[in-house]
Design an enzyme around this catalytic site. Structure first.
Site, PDB file in Angstrom:
ATOM      1  N   MET A  26      55.444  32.516  16.625  1.00 26.49           N
ATOM      2  CA  MET A  26      55.699  31.448  15.660  1.00 26.49           C
ATOM      3  C   MET A  26      55.652  32.088  14.282  1.00 26.49           C
ATOM      4  O   MET A  26      54.855  32.997  14.049  1.00 26.49           O
ATOM      5  CB  MET A  26      54.628  30.355  15.723  1.00 26.49           C
ATOM      6  N   CYS A  27      56.491  31.629  13.380  1.00 26.00           N
ATOM      7  CA  CYS A  27      56.474  32.127  12.009  1.00 26.00           C
ATOM      8  C   CYS A  27      56.772  30.956  11.091  1.00 26.00           C
ATOM      9  O   CYS A  27      57.761  30.252  11.299  1.00 26.00           O
ATOM     10  CB  CYS A  27      57.518  33.225  11.828  1.00 26.00           C
TER      11      CYS A  27
END
Length: 124
Positions: free
Chosen positions: A103-104
């Protein structure tokens, strides 16, 4: 079984948490800021900060007997999502095969004015 992991090569936690916790075969590594443990300073720019965060992550992984290849999930926090491409290019230097899930996202602010912070989950 729960075991606390601490690497002297990575910066000490800046709060009441552990660098990492191993539970059976799973290692949970806390978010790593781009602080150089030897100097206590952060480099300038997203590329060098990403590289330092990943170095710190690597020190902790190795302390527990893991490596980047054992990482199954990361979370990358960016002060500015416009830095995604530059961060991603450096990230790809450490994760080159069988990439972990990730996830970013952009956050309003990171501790100590950092541009990036990266955590990980690794499994043996």
């Amino acid at each position: 079984m729960k075991k606390i992991i601490a690497s002297p090569a990575a910066p000490k936690a800046v709060g009441p948490y552990s660098q990492a916790v191993q539970a059976d075969a799973t290692l949970y590594v806390s978010g790593q800021l781009p602080i150089d443990a030897a100097t206590g300073r952060m480099p300038d720019g997203i590329e060098e900060q990403t590289r330092q965060s990943l170095r710190n992550l690597g020190h902790i992984l190795r302390e527990a007997g893991y490596d980047y290849a054992d990482v199954v999930k990361t979370t990358v926090l960016l002060q500015d999502i416009a830095d995604f491409g530059a961060m991603n290019a450096v990230y790809a230097e450490c994760f080159t095969k069988d990439m972990p899930a990730r996830m970013c996202y952009q956050v309003a602010r990171l501790p100590m004015g950092a541009l990036v912070e990266i955590d990980a989950v690794a499994v043996k």
